[in-house]
Design an enzyme around this catalytic site. Structure first.
Site, mmCIF file in Angstrom:
data_model
loop_
_atom_site.group_PDB
_atom_site.id
_atom_site.type_symbol
_atom_site.label_atom_id
_atom_site.label_comp_id
_atom_site.label_asym_id
_atom_site.label_seq_id
_atom_site.Cartn_x
_atom_site.Cartn_y
_atom_site.Cartn_z
ATOM 1 N N ASP A 56 3.981 -6.977 8.999
ATOM 2 C CA ASP A 56 2.854 -7.062 9.926
ATOM 3 C C ASP A 56 2.771 -8.385 10.665
ATOM 4 O OD1 ASP A 56 2.250 -8.351 7.565
ATOM 5 O OD2 ASP A 56 0.694 -6.965 6.960
ATOM 6 N N ASP B 163 -9.052 -4.518 -0.978
ATOM 7 C CA ASP B 163 -9.533 -3.179 -0.612
ATOM 8 C C ASP B 163 -8.419 -2.130 -0.729
ATOM 9 O OD1 ASP B 163 -7.901 -3.878 1.486
ATOM 10 O OD2 ASP B 163 -9.384 -3.587 3.062
ATOM 11 N N HIS C 212 -5.372 -2.400 0.662
ATOM 12 C CA HIS C 212 -4.436 -2.295 1.792
ATOM 13 C C HIS C 212 -3.030 -2.724 1.385
ATOM 14 C CE1 HIS C 212 -5.770 -6.586 2.972
ATOM 15 N NE2 HIS C 212 -4.486 -6.691 2.715
ATOM 16 N N GLU D 223 -5.364 -0.405 6.387
ATOM 17 C CA GLU D 223 -6.682 -0.551 5.782
ATOM 18 C C GLU D 223 -7.246 0.821 5.365
ATOM 19 O OE1 GLU D 223 -7.823 -3.330 4.983
ATOM 20 O OE2 GLU D 223 -7.799 -4.837 6.556
HETATM 21 C C1 F6R Z 1 0.868 -9.461 4.279
HETATM 22 C C2 F6R Z 1 0.406 -8.165 3.863
HETATM 23 C C3 F6R Z 1 -0.838 -7.976 3.086
HETATM 24 C C4 F6R Z 1 -0.907 -8.865 1.836
HETATM 25 C C5 F6R Z 1 -2.228 -8.630 1.097
HETATM 26 C C6 F6R Z 1 -2.336 -9.488 -0.137
HETATM 27 O O1 F6R Z 1 2.074 -9.348 5.027
HETATM 28 O O2 F6R Z 1 1.049 -7.231 4.199
HETATM 29 O O3 F6R Z 1 -0.930 -6.631 2.709
HETATM 30 O O4 F6R Z 1 0.167 -8.550 0.996
HETATM 31 O O5 F6R Z 1 -3.282 -8.937 1.956
HETATM 32 O O6 F6R Z 1 -2.418 -10.813 0.253
HETATM 33 P P1 F6R Z 1 -2.342 -12.008 -0.815
HETATM 34 O O7 F6R Z 1 -0.950 -11.997 -1.360
HETATM 35 O O8 F6R Z 1 -2.601 -13.231 0.002
HETATM 36 O O9 F6R Z 1 -3.371 -11.721 -1.848
#
Ligand code: F6R
Length: 236
Positions: A67, A136, A138, A143
Site C-alpha cells: 500500500d 480493526d 485491516h 478496512e
Molecule cells: C502497512 C500495512 C498495514 C499494517 C498494519 C499494522 O503496509 O499494510 O496493514 O501492517 O496497520 O501496522 P503496525 O505494524 O504498525 O501495527
C-alpha cells in the site's frame, strides 16, 4: 494455519526473517509481498544483517508492497516508498527497479490499481506475502466494510487507523486520510502468507480474525480460507 507464539519482539523478528530468508534461498528470483508499519522493522533489520553476513542475495528478488498513502510521493518521508527505501532496500542488494509500491500520486488511481494487479499476475503472483494486522483487522489497507474488495483500490482510512498511524507523525491531522491498497485477490493468491503481530493490544483482533467468523468487517478473517498462513505473535 500455523500459529507461533514467542515472548519477545526480537524472537518474532528472527523467526519472520528466517522464513523470508528461506524463501529467498529456495527461489532466488522470488516475488516478495512486503508491508510497512512498525511490526516489520525488526524483521527488515534482521534480513539486512543476514545480507551483510553473506547469507542472502536479493539481486534477483522482486518486491511488491501492499500500500501507499494517496498524494505522497517517494521523496516524502511519510510515504511507504520512503519507508521501504530507508528501512530495507538501502540495506540489501535488491535492485531498486525490482521494487514496486503502488503509486499514490497516480492521476487515475483506478487505472493504477488495475495495472498493479495485472503486473503482479504477470509475475506469476506473490511467493510469500508479509502482513501486519491493524487493530480493526485491516490487512494492507483493506478496512472493515460490507464486502471484501478483490482489486487494488483506493480506500478512505478508518479513524482508528488514522489514530494508530499518528504515532509516526507530529499530529493526527498530518496523517493522510486515503490510501491505495492491494486488494484481497493478490493477497489471497500469494502462495504463502506470513502475518506478524506484536504486543498484547493485537491479541483480541488476532482471536477475532483467526477464530471468529469470516466477515469483511474483520478483513483479516479471510485468511482463514488461505491454505498456507503462518502467524507469528509476541505479546511483548
Ligand atoms: C502497512 C500495512 C498495514 C499494517 C498494519 C499494522 O503496509 O499494510 O496493514 O501492517 O496497520 O501496522 P503496525 O505494524 O504498525 O501495527
Amino acid at each position: 494455519m500455523k500459529f507461533i507464539k514467542v515472548d519477545t519482539y526480537d524472537k518474532l523478528s528472527s523467526i519472520a526473517a528466517g522464513i523470508i530468508a528461506a524463501q529467498v534461498i529456495l527461489k532466488s528470483d522470488c516475488v516478495l509481498g512486503l508491508a510497512t508499519g512498525s511490526s516489520p522493522l525488526g524483521t527488515y533489520s534482521k534480513l539486512a544483517e543476514k545480507y551483510r553476513n553473506g547469507e542472502l542475495d536479493f539481486s534477483r528478488v522482486i518486491s511488491v508492497n501492499l500500500d501507499e498513502y494517496v498524494g505522497l510521493d517517494g521523496s516524502c518521508d511519510q510515504s511507504y516508498r520512503y519507508f521501504m527505501d530507508n528501512n530495507l532496500f538501502c540495506n540489501i542488494n535488491i535492485a531498486r527497479e525490482n521494487t514496486y509500491v503502488p503509486n499514490g500520486c497516480a492521476e487515475d488511481l483506478k487505472a493504477e490499481g488495475l495495472a498493479y494487479d495485472q503486473f503482479i499476475s504477470k509475475l506469476g503472483g506473490i511467493d510469500l506475502q508479509l502482513l501486519g494486522i491493524g487493530l480493526d483487522g485491516h490487512i494492507g489497507f483493506n478496512e472493515p466494510d460490507e464486502a471484501f474488495v478483490p482489486e487494488t483500490h483506493e480506500v478512505v482510512l478508518d479513524p482508528s487507523t488514522i489514530e494508530a498511524n499518528a504515532r509516526f507523525l507530529a499530529s493526527k491531522d498530518q496523517v493522510p486520510t486515503k490510501a491505495i491498497t492491494m486488494g484481497m485477490r493478490s493477497i489471497m493468491q500469494a502462495k504463502r502468507i506470513l502475518l506478524i503481530a506484536n504486543g498484547a493490544k493485537k491479541k483480541e483482533i488476532l482471536e477475532k480474525a483467526f477464530y471468529g467468523p469470516i466477515t469483511p468487517f474483520v478483513p483479516a478473517s479471510i485468511l482463514q480460507l488461505h491454505p498456507d498462513v503462518t502467524v507469528v505473535y509476541s505479546e511483548n
